[in-house]
Design an enzyme around this catalytic site. Structure first.
Site, PDB file in Angstrom:
ATOM      1  CG  HIS A  57      -1.989   1.020   1.147  1.00 18.56           C
ATOM      2  ND1 HIS A  57      -1.755   2.349   1.403  1.00 18.56           N
ATOM      3  CD2 HIS A  57      -3.292   0.930   0.798  1.00 18.56           C
ATOM      4  CE1 HIS A  57      -2.870   3.038   1.213  1.00 18.56           C
ATOM      5  NE2 HIS A  57      -3.827   2.186   0.843  1.00 18.56           N
ATOM      6  CD  GLU A  66      -5.431   1.825  -2.983  1.00 18.61           C
ATOM      7  OE1 GLU A  66      -6.589   1.970  -2.596  1.00 18.61           O
ATOM      8  OE2 GLU A  66      -4.469   1.776  -2.195  1.00 18.61           O
TER       9      GLU A  66
HETATM   10  P1  13P Z   1      -9.884   6.152   0.278  1.00 18.97           P
HETATM   11  O1  13P Z   1     -10.982   5.269  -0.254  1.00 18.97           O
HETATM   12  O2  13P Z   1     -10.167   6.731   1.614  1.00 18.97           O
HETATM   13  O3  13P Z   1      -9.451   7.147  -0.750  1.00 18.97           O
HETATM   14  O4  13P Z   1      -8.605   5.194   0.520  1.00 18.97           O
HETATM   15  C1  13P Z   1      -8.197   4.371  -0.498  1.00 18.97           C
HETATM   16  C2  13P Z   1      -7.187   3.426   0.021  1.00 18.97           C
HETATM   17  O5  13P Z   1      -6.081   3.812   0.370  1.00 18.97           O
HETATM   18  C3  13P Z   1      -7.567   2.028   0.129  1.00 18.97           C
HETATM   19  O6  13P Z   1      -6.463   1.216   0.337  1.00 18.97           O
END
Ligand code: 13P
Length: 254
Positions: free
Chosen positions: A100, A171
């Site tokens: 992450h 992400e």
């Molecule tokens: P948000 O949905 O709060 O933007 O976070 C995304 C995230 O980091 C999930 O791992």
């Protein structure tokens, strides 16, 4: 991706106490049953390490699955503060988020992510590998190179077998927690690039094992911008997974 059509993963980060995590898991489980959420939608809850045993008890005998937010690749040894992937499996986890961006910001490298992916598959956990560019990398025109590199390094030398599943979550780092998601079209194009990088590193083998999902400011109103795209199989959700009604609505809209 096998066995289910979609996967929605809740990443609770470090936002909840043990009691709050337990209560949220119970409410999500009850609401998912009440709203008859199809078992074809795999729901995964990822609490912090301390809450895992309590949430595991709560999810027993349900269709919901448990995931960890990280883990260490060695099984046992003098590694102060680490939690082994082997013990996460023994605690009831089926999934594990790896790499992450909030972990990468604290020093996680592509090399350690690679070791963790290998350990996860060895112990029968499904890795959810996070990739994505920062705002600066994007502005410098390096988004593609960064993501291809992250996929390649995470998977280099990984022995995938037919029964394995691998999830890669795109992400965009600058979108996380911003309340402003990117477009479904951009997420879909990036998912295609991620799939191609996977195919290249796997030399064309085990393509059925991969599912690409999107994460970054996903909420009930925009989830279907992503899940309607044929090559996006679900979402990794932060903020919108912290309230049971919002999260279940998001799942229903997916
Ligand atoms: P948000 O949905 O709060 O933007 O976070 C995304 C995230 O980091 C999930 O791992």
């Amino acid at each position: 991706m096998k066995n289910f059509e979609q996967i929605i993963v809740a990443n609770w980060k470090m936002q909840l106490s043990i009691e709050e995590a337990k209560k949220l898991a119970r409410t999500i489980k009850n609401l998912a049953t009440e709203k008859k959420i199809s078992a074809k939608k795999k729901i995964v809850l990822c609490p912090d390490f301390l809450s895992l045993p309590e949430v595991a008890k709560m999810l027993k005998d349900s269709d919901l699955s448990l995931g960890a937010q990280d883990g260490f690749y060695e099984d046992i040894g003098a590694f102060t503060s680490q939690v082994s992937i082997r013990e996460l499996k023994a605690s009831g986890c089926e999934y594990i988020i790896l790499g992450h961006s909030e972990r990468r910001a604290l020093g996680e490298t592509n090399l350690t992510i690679n070791l963790k992916v290998k350990a996860a598959l060895k112990h029968g956990l499904i890795p959810i590998i996070c990739v994505g560019e920062t705002f600066t990398e994007r502005q410098e025109g390096n988004k593609g190179t960064i993501i291809m590199h992250q996929v390649f390094e995470a998977l280099q030398g990984v022995e995938v077998e037919n029964h394995h599943q691998i999830i890669i979550a795109y992400e965009p780092v600058w979108v996380i927690g911003s309340g402003q998601a990117i477009s479904g079209e951009e997420a879909s194009q990036t998912a295609a690039m991620i799939r191609q990088s996977y195919v290249d590193v796997m030399e064309g083998r085990h393509t059925d094992s991969l599912g690409v999902i999107y994460g970054g400011s996903v909420d009930p109103s925009n989830i279907n911008h992503f899940t309607k795209m044929a090559n996006i199989r679900g979402a990794l959700v932060g903020g919108a997974s912290l309230k049971a009604t919002t999260f279940v609505e998001l799942i229903q809209n997916s």
